[in-house]
Design a protein around this motif. Sequence first.
Motif, short mmCIF file in Angstrom:
data_model
loop_
_atom_site.label_atom_id
_atom_site.label_comp_id
_atom_site.label_asym_id
_atom_site.label_seq_id
_atom_site.Cartn_x
_atom_site.Cartn_y
_atom_site.Cartn_z
N MET A 1 0.84 -1.19 0.00
CA MET A 1 0.00 0.00 0.00
C MET A 1 0.89 1.25 0.00
N ILE A 2 0.53 2.20 -0.82
CA ILE A 2 1.24 3.48 -0.89
C ILE A 2 0.35 4.54 -0.27
N LEU A 3 0.91 5.35 0.61
CA LEU A 3 0.19 6.51 1.14
C LEU A 3 0.60 7.74 0.33
N ILE A 4 -0.38 8.41 -0.25
CA ILE A 4 -0.13 9.60 -1.06
C ILE A 4 -0.64 10.82 -0.31
N VAL A 5 0.21 11.83 -0.15
CA VAL A 5 -0.17 13.05 0.56
C VAL A 5 0.21 14.27 -0.28
N PRO A 6 -0.38 15.42 -0.01
CA PRO A 6 0.01 16.63 -0.73
C PRO A 6 1.43 17.04 -0.39
N ALA A 7 2.09 17.62 -1.37
CA ALA A 7 3.44 18.11 -1.16
C ALA A 7 3.41 19.48 -0.47
N ASN A 8 4.46 19.76 0.25
CA ASN A 8 4.65 21.08 0.84
C ASN A 8 4.87 22.09 -0.30
N PRO A 9 4.06 23.13 -0.41
CA PRO A 9 4.21 24.08 -1.53
C PRO A 9 5.60 24.72 -1.59
N LEU A 10 6.23 24.89 -0.43
CA LEU A 10 7.55 25.53 -0.40
C LEU A 10 8.69 24.53 -0.54
N ARG A 11 8.42 23.28 -0.20
CA ARG A 11 9.42 22.21 -0.32
C ARG A 11 8.74 21.03 -0.99
N PRO A 12 8.60 21.07 -2.31
CA PRO A 12 7.73 20.12 -3.02
C PRO A 12 8.12 18.66 -2.93
N ARG A 13 9.30 18.34 -2.41
CA ARG A 13 9.66 16.94 -2.24
C ARG A 13 9.25 16.39 -0.87
N ARG A 14 8.71 17.28 -0.02
CA ARG A 14 8.32 16.88 1.32
C ARG A 14 6.80 16.96 1.47
N PRO A 15 6.24 16.20 2.41
CA PRO A 15 4.80 16.29 2.65
C PRO A 15 4.38 17.64 3.19
N ASP A 16 3.19 18.04 2.86
CA ASP A 16 2.58 19.22 3.47
C ASP A 16 2.61 19.04 4.99
N GLU A 17 2.88 20.12 5.71
CA GLU A 17 3.03 20.03 7.16
C GLU A 17 1.79 19.44 7.84
N HIS A 18 0.61 19.69 7.28
CA HIS A 18 -0.62 19.20 7.90
C HIS A 18 -0.69 17.67 7.89
N SER A 53 5.97 12.43 -9.33
CA SER A 53 6.93 11.93 -8.33
C SER A 53 6.46 10.64 -7.66
N VAL A 54 5.26 10.16 -7.99
CA VAL A 54 4.76 8.92 -7.40
C VAL A 54 5.41 7.74 -8.11
N SER A 55 6.20 7.00 -7.39
CA SER A 55 6.88 5.84 -7.98
C SER A 55 6.32 4.56 -7.39
N GLY A 56 6.70 3.46 -7.98
CA GLY A 56 6.19 2.18 -7.54
C GLY A 56 4.83 1.91 -8.15
N THR A 57 4.32 0.73 -7.91
CA THR A 57 3.01 0.34 -8.43
C THR A 57 2.21 -0.36 -7.34
N GLY A 58 0.92 -0.47 -7.57
CA GLY A 58 0.06 -1.18 -6.63
C GLY A 58 -1.01 -0.28 -6.05
N ALA A 59 -1.62 -0.74 -4.96
CA ALA A 59 -2.73 -0.04 -4.34
C ALA A 59 -2.23 1.17 -3.55
N ALA A 60 -3.08 2.19 -3.49
CA ALA A 60 -2.71 3.41 -2.80
C ALA A 60 -3.92 4.01 -2.10
#
Length: 284
Positions: A1-18, A53-60
Amino acid sequence: MILIVPANPLRPRRPDEHFAAEAEAARAAGFQVAVVDHDAVARGCDVHRAVASVSGTGAAVYRGWMLRSERYAAFAEALAERGVVLRTSGEQYRRAHELPGWYAALAAVTPASVWTRGSDQADLDQARVALGPGPAVLRDYTKSMKHYWDDAAFVPELDDAVAVWRVASRFLELREDDFVGGFVLRRFERFTSAEVRTWWVNGDCVLIGPHPDSPNERPSVEVDLESLTPMIAGLGLPFVTVDLALRADGVWRVIELGDGQVSDRPTTIEPEAMIAALLGPPRP
């Protein structure tokens, strides 16, 4: 399972702080975490770049900010082209996210409701007559403006056409381009407890906690899910939240059903508990 979250607008490789704490908890549990450009998805512009930037395959599973149903469907399609399949399909998301998608299945346990298609005053008049006289709460398919209760949510008397349209006009003014579907009128019921948010995976309740608007308030009596459980299972939705409150007569009532991916986690529920309930045990 892949967890997908929004990127931090100021640091787009990191998750949004929330959503950073949930992302960290998922990684600690052995799951892959990916970030997407939520703003691009929400605008419907270059969705394929937004998920690049989403890599890998399968359920998310997505845990992020709310998306309009059509934007979510495009998001799911773009991910599927990369071999990543959101556990909640576009059709399932719409049924959970918009009140007309779930109301019929839960009509017995939620306030009586009618709705329009679009924001035409004449259609709203027909809806208010259909619901009948008395107080009501106005919203659209996905959201109320309860923080503007007197101006844009509560209707003291549906027989007062002028007052109903005044509330509806203010609602439209506040929602602007975020208005979804049409007006919804829900029969007003008096509740005596803070709302409780329950989390459901494949028809099973996996977590019970406070509502994000009142994270430190809990009901004085145990939540009774006996009659609700088969109804939620019958919806066939993979991940939803159901908000409940205790009515003045002591009956638990459904205030809202929503897609769990875009339902906020109250601060008093630890992110590890959320991830454990949502994603289950890590893969070996």
